[in-house]
Design a protein around this motif. Structure first.
Motif, mmCIF file in Angstrom:
data_model
loop_
_atom_site.group_PDB
_atom_site.id
_atom_site.type_symbol
_atom_site.label_atom_id
_atom_site.label_comp_id
_atom_site.label_asym_id
_atom_site.label_seq_id
_atom_site.Cartn_x
_atom_site.Cartn_y
_atom_site.Cartn_z
ATOM 1 N N GLU A 35 56.429 13.365 36.129
ATOM 2 C CA GLU A 35 54.475 13.096 36.055
ATOM 3 C C GLU A 35 53.782 12.294 35.089
ATOM 4 O OE1 GLU A 35 53.121 16.651 37.346
ATOM 5 O OE2 GLU A 35 53.605 16.907 38.982
ATOM 6 N N GLU A 36 55.032 12.150 33.945
ATOM 7 C CA GLU A 36 54.569 11.658 32.672
ATOM 8 C C GLU A 36 54.758 10.317 32.729
ATOM 9 O OE1 GLU A 36 58.409 11.592 31.997
ATOM 10 O OE2 GLU A 36 57.317 13.581 32.934
ATOM 11 N N GLU A 37 55.515 9.587 33.987
ATOM 12 C CA GLU A 37 55.525 7.721 35.018
ATOM 13 C C GLU A 37 54.391 8.054 35.126
ATOM 14 O OE1 GLU A 37 58.840 7.625 35.268
ATOM 15 O OE2 GLU A 37 60.749 7.821 34.418
ATOM 16 N N TYR A 38 53.380 8.330 36.170
ATOM 17 C CA TYR A 38 53.086 8.278 37.003
ATOM 18 C C TYR A 38 51.676 8.506 37.111
ATOM 19 C CZ TYR A 38 54.580 11.818 39.805
ATOM 20 O OH TYR A 38 55.164 12.892 40.732
ATOM 21 N N LEU A 39 51.751 9.690 37.316
ATOM 22 C CA LEU A 39 50.840 11.109 37.068
ATOM 23 C C LEU A 39 49.770 10.737 35.958
ATOM 24 C CD1 LEU A 39 48.823 13.285 39.449
ATOM 25 C CD2 LEU A 39 50.163 14.816 37.958
ATOM 26 N N ASP A 40 50.342 10.800 34.521
ATOM 27 C CA ASP A 40 49.605 11.188 33.872
ATOM 28 C C ASP A 40 48.866 9.587 34.064
ATOM 29 O OD1 ASP A 40 50.333 13.269 33.125
ATOM 30 O OD2 ASP A 40 51.627 12.360 31.620
ATOM 31 N N GLU A 41 49.099 8.941 34.682
ATOM 32 C CA GLU A 41 48.598 7.229 34.298
ATOM 33 C C GLU A 41 47.350 6.933 35.609
ATOM 34 O OE1 GLU A 41 48.755 5.162 31.752
ATOM 35 O OE2 GLU A 41 50.510 6.571 30.924
ATOM 36 N N LEU A 42 47.724 7.829 36.487
ATOM 37 C CA LEU A 42 46.617 7.556 37.580
ATOM 38 C C LEU A 42 45.371 8.513 37.222
ATOM 39 C CD1 LEU A 42 48.769 8.166 40.647
ATOM 40 C CD2 LEU A 42 47.507 6.068 39.971
ATOM 41 N N LEU A 43 45.458 9.561 36.400
ATOM 42 C CA LEU A 43 44.081 10.800 35.820
ATOM 43 C C LEU A 43 43.677 9.550 35.179
ATOM 44 C CD1 LEU A 43 46.335 14.016 36.130
ATOM 45 C CD2 LEU A 43 44.895 13.195 37.563
ATOM 46 N N ALA A 44 43.891 8.857 34.294
ATOM 47 C CA ALA A 44 44.103 8.310 33.319
ATOM 48 C C ALA A 44 42.394 6.813 34.334
ATOM 49 C CB ALA A 44 44.376 7.839 32.307
ATOM 50 N N ALA A 45 43.829 6.534 34.965
ATOM 51 C CA ALA A 45 42.812 5.596 35.599
ATOM 52 C C ALA A 45 41.684 6.799 36.365
ATOM 53 C CB ALA A 45 43.653 4.881 36.191
ATOM 54 N N GLY A 46 41.662 7.317 36.093
ATOM 55 C CA GLY A 46 40.038 8.309 36.537
ATOM 56 C C GLY A 46 40.331 8.887 38.093
ATOM 57 N N TYR A 47 41.859 8.552 38.822
ATOM 58 C CA TYR A 47 41.545 9.889 39.999
ATOM 59 C C TYR A 47 42.214 11.488 39.423
ATOM 60 C CZ TYR A 47 43.086 5.267 42.126
ATOM 61 O OH TYR A 47 42.825 3.594 42.572
ATOM 62 N N GLU A 48 41.733 12.077 39.917
ATOM 63 C CA GLU A 48 41.459 13.463 39.902
ATOM 64 C C GLU A 48 43.104 13.757 40.571
ATOM 65 O OE1 GLU A 48 37.714 14.757 41.334
ATOM 66 O OE2 GLU A 48 36.674 13.844 39.281
ATOM 67 N N LEU A 49 43.095 15.054 40.235
ATOM 68 C CA LEU A 49 44.691 15.693 41.075
ATOM 69 C C LEU A 49 44.078 16.845 41.955
ATOM 70 C CD1 LEU A 49 47.840 16.327 41.616
ATOM 71 C CD2 LEU A 49 46.990 18.190 39.282
ATOM 72 N N ARG A 50 44.345 16.439 42.851
ATOM 73 C CA ARG A 50 44.307 17.740 44.156
ATOM 74 C C ARG A 50 45.754 18.570 44.482
ATOM 75 N NH1 ARG A 50 41.272 21.085 46.417
ATOM 76 N NH2 ARG A 50 40.648 20.944 48.782
ATOM 77 N N VAL A 51 46.561 17.685 44.632
ATOM 78 C CA VAL A 51 47.879 18.856 45.447
ATOM 79 C C VAL A 51 48.933 17.986 44.668
ATOM 80 C CG1 VAL A 51 49.095 18.911 47.173
ATOM 81 C CG2 VAL A 51 46.447 18.587 48.390
ATOM 82 N N ARG A 52 49.518 19.412 43.767
ATOM 83 C CA ARG A 52 50.557 19.034 43.336
ATOM 84 C C ARG A 52 51.439 20.338 44.239
ATOM 85 N NH1 ARG A 52 50.238 20.246 37.902
ATOM 86 N NH2 ARG A 52 50.235 18.251 37.522
ATOM 87 N N GLU A 53 52.597 19.238 45.121
ATOM 88 C CA GLU A 53 53.659 20.665 46.058
ATOM 89 C C GLU A 53 55.201 19.883 45.772
ATOM 90 O OE1 GLU A 53 52.224 20.535 49.765
ATOM 91 O OE2 GLU A 53 51.754 18.493 49.798
ATOM 92 N N PRO A 54 56.230 20.673 46.333
ATOM 93 C CA PRO A 54 57.128 19.765 46.521
ATOM 94 C C PRO A 54 57.165 19.042 46.958
ATOM 95 C CG PRO A 54 57.365 22.229 46.872
ATOM 96 C CD PRO A 54 56.422 22.018 47.245
ATOM 97 N N GLY A 55 57.675 17.770 45.941
ATOM 98 C CA GLY A 55 58.031 16.087 46.731
ATOM 99 C C GLY A 55 57.061 15.274 46.646
#
Length: 181
Positions: free
Chosen positions: A81-101
């Motif tokens: 997640e540190e390779e893509y999720l952190d960057e998407l959150l920094a770009a202004g997107y908000e996390l809604r769902v985290r589930e397997p896969g």
């Protein structure tokens, strides 16, 4: 680098949400919105080898849709997640769902949903199969729109329940798409 174990539960940040949007006739601006967010995603993930595709009903010209642009991003490792999720959150997107896969981020205005899957995940193939088939098959496109119109007229206390209610027709359409290939 060894893969880490993925999450094992479904986490929906903010809990269930009532479906409050209706269907709109196809709008060419959806394709423009996709291209804008594609550039934004690619800029945020410039250090990661990703694939980005427009999926869902807004990606099918002529198909009525909820005015929510769906985008799929295939990443090398969903657990990193540190390779893509952190960057998407920094770009202004908000996390809604985290589930397997699967991870889902969205815009604060909730008009763009970005689905992250690991490259090679069958879900990505299935999204593209449905999209490509609906783009070329007018009968299935009309069938799908009719089902969506019938369902959207009902009350939905959870958007996921509305999505689940479309599953039967989606499976039938995908079966025809696979048979055609």
């Amino acid at each position: 680098m060894p893969r880490r174990p993925d999450v094992t539960t479904v986490e929906i940040i903010g809990g269930p949400e009532k479906l409050e949007v209706g269907l709109q006739s196809y709008d060419a601006r959806w394709a423009e919105d996709y291209l804008y967010h594609r550039r934004r995603i690619l800029a945020a993930l410039a250090a990661v080898d990703v694939d980005v595709e427009h999926i869902g009903s807004t990606s099918v010209p002529g198909l009525a849709a909820k005015p929510i642009v769906d985008i799929v991003v295939a990443v090398p490792d969903i657990t990193a997640e540190e390779e893509y999720l952190d960057e998407l959150l920094a770009a202004g997107y908000e996390l809604r769902v985290r589930e397997p896969g699967h991870r889902l981020v969205r815009t604060p205005t909730r008009d763009v949903h970005v689905h992250a899957y690991e490259r090679g995940d069958a879900a990505v193939h299935e999204y593209l199969l449905l999209r490509d088939h609906l783009r070329t098959d007018a009968d299935d496109r009309a069938l799908y729109e009719g089902v969506k119109r019938a369902l959207i007229s009902q009350r939905w206390d959870d958007m996921n329940a509305y999505a689940d209610a479309k599953s039967e027709v989606i499976l039938a359409i995908k079966a025809r798409a696979k048979a055609r290939r």
